[in-house]
Write a protein that holds these residues in place. Structure first.
Motif, PDB file in Angstrom:
ATOM      1  N   VAL A  10      -4.719 -21.252  71.151  1.00 32.06           N
ATOM      2  CA  VAL A  10      -4.133 -20.854  71.306  1.00 32.06           C
ATOM      3  C   VAL A  10      -3.302 -20.369  70.680  1.00 32.06           C
ATOM      4  N   LEU A  11      -3.357 -19.586  69.465  1.00 37.50           N
ATOM      5  CA  LEU A  11      -2.922 -18.804  68.149  1.00 37.50           C
ATOM      6  C   LEU A  11      -3.934 -17.663  68.687  1.00 37.50           C
ATOM      7  N   GLU A  12      -5.399 -17.098  68.473  1.00 41.85           N
ATOM      8  CA  GLU A  12      -5.648 -16.229  69.162  1.00 41.85           C
ATOM      9  C   GLU A  12      -5.770 -15.729  69.971  1.00 41.85           C
ATOM     10  N   ALA A  13      -5.365 -16.423  71.370  1.00 38.33           N
ATOM     11  CA  ALA A  13      -5.225 -16.151  72.521  1.00 38.33           C
ATOM     12  C   ALA A  13      -3.469 -15.221  72.693  1.00 38.33           C
ATOM     13  N   VAL A  14      -2.492 -15.878  71.770  1.00 35.55           N
ATOM     14  CA  VAL A  14      -1.138 -15.170  72.202  1.00 35.55           C
ATOM     15  C   VAL A  14      -1.275 -13.936  71.018  1.00 35.55           C
ATOM     16  N   GLN A  15      -2.261 -13.563  69.523  1.00 34.54           N
ATOM     17  CA  GLN A  15      -2.155 -12.963  68.908  1.00 34.54           C
ATOM     18  C   GLN A  15      -2.510 -12.089  69.457  1.00 34.54           C
ATOM     19  N   GLN A  16      -3.901 -11.867  70.613  1.00 37.85           N
ATOM     20  CA  GLN A  16      -4.556 -10.558  71.546  1.00 37.85           C
ATOM     21  C   GLN A  16      -3.090 -10.122  72.880  1.00 37.85           C
ATOM     22  N   LEU A  17      -2.183 -10.575  72.986  1.00 36.88           N
ATOM     23  CA  LEU A  17      -1.094 -10.314  73.852  1.00 36.88           C
ATOM     24  C   LEU A  17      -0.345  -9.409  72.822  1.00 36.88           C
ATOM     25  N   PRO A  18      -0.197  -7.742  74.162  1.00 37.65           N
ATOM     26  CA  PRO A  18       0.522  -6.680  74.023  1.00 37.65           C
ATOM     27  C   PRO A  18       2.011  -7.359  73.137  1.00 37.65           C
ATOM     28  N   PRO A  19       1.867  -6.316  72.514  1.00 35.85           N
ATOM     29  CA  PRO A  19       3.586  -6.351  71.666  1.00 35.85           C
ATOM     30  C   PRO A  19       4.369  -6.817  72.709  1.00 35.85           C
ATOM     31  N   ASP A  20       4.422  -5.822  73.784  1.00 40.35           N
ATOM     32  CA  ASP A  20       5.845  -6.860  74.836  1.00 40.35           C
ATOM     33  C   ASP A  20       5.317  -7.235  75.681  1.00 40.35           C
ATOM     34  N   ALA A  21       4.889  -8.630  75.679  1.00 41.06           N
ATOM     35  CA  ALA A  21       4.274  -9.208  76.183  1.00 41.06           C
ATOM     36  C   ALA A  21       5.393 -10.352  76.258  1.00 41.06           C
ATOM     37  N   THR A  22       6.242 -10.774  77.579  1.00 45.35           N
ATOM     38  CA  THR A  22       6.777 -12.071  78.348  1.00 45.35           C
ATOM     39  C   THR A  22       6.320 -13.570  77.971  1.00 45.35           C
ATOM     40  N   ARG A  29      -1.009 -16.760  80.217  1.00 46.89           N
ATOM     41  CA  ARG A  29      -2.725 -16.710  79.334  1.00 46.89           C
ATOM     42  C   ARG A  29      -3.094 -17.692  79.431  1.00 46.89           C
ATOM     43  N   LEU A  30      -2.489 -18.586  79.101  1.00 49.20           N
ATOM     44  CA  LEU A  30      -3.096 -20.068  78.043  1.00 49.20           C
ATOM     45  C   LEU A  30      -3.785 -20.641  79.281  1.00 49.20           C
ATOM     46  N   TYR A  31      -2.815 -20.631  80.286  1.00 44.86           N
ATOM     47  CA  TYR A  31      -3.331 -21.941  81.624  1.00 44.86           C
ATOM     48  C   TYR A  31      -4.515 -20.733  82.113  1.00 44.86           C
ATOM     49  N   PHE A  32      -4.361 -20.009  82.409  1.00 44.15           N
ATOM     50  CA  PHE A  32      -5.944 -19.025  82.582  1.00 44.15           C
ATOM     51  C   PHE A  32      -6.867 -19.815  82.016  1.00 44.15           C
TER      52      PHE A  32
END
Length: 60
Positions: A10-22, A29-32
């Motif tokens: 989860v942490l890795e997936a969130v860190q890979q999101l762009p800075p403007d992600a909601t 992304r986590l659901y996917f």
């Protein structure tokens, strides 16, 4: 190397999101990723559908 824990994934997936992600982007992304993991586990367990059967389902 030990397999990644759910928290690490989860942490890795969130860190890979762009800075403007909601928050919705993060949830999507986590659901996917959860669905992909579930599918891989089902495939490993032999819970698959033969190609011909999948094709027949799509043509209905």
């Amino acid at each position: 190397m030990a397999p990644a824990t759910a928290k690490q994934k989860v942490l890795e997936a969130v860190q890979q999101l762009p800075p403007d992600a909601t928050v919705e982007d993060a949830m999507e992304r986590l659901y996917f990723l959860a669905k992909v993991e579930r599918g891989l586990a089902q495939a490993d367990a032999g819970e698959t559908v033969p190609h011909a059967q999948a094709k027949a389902r799509l043509t209905r």
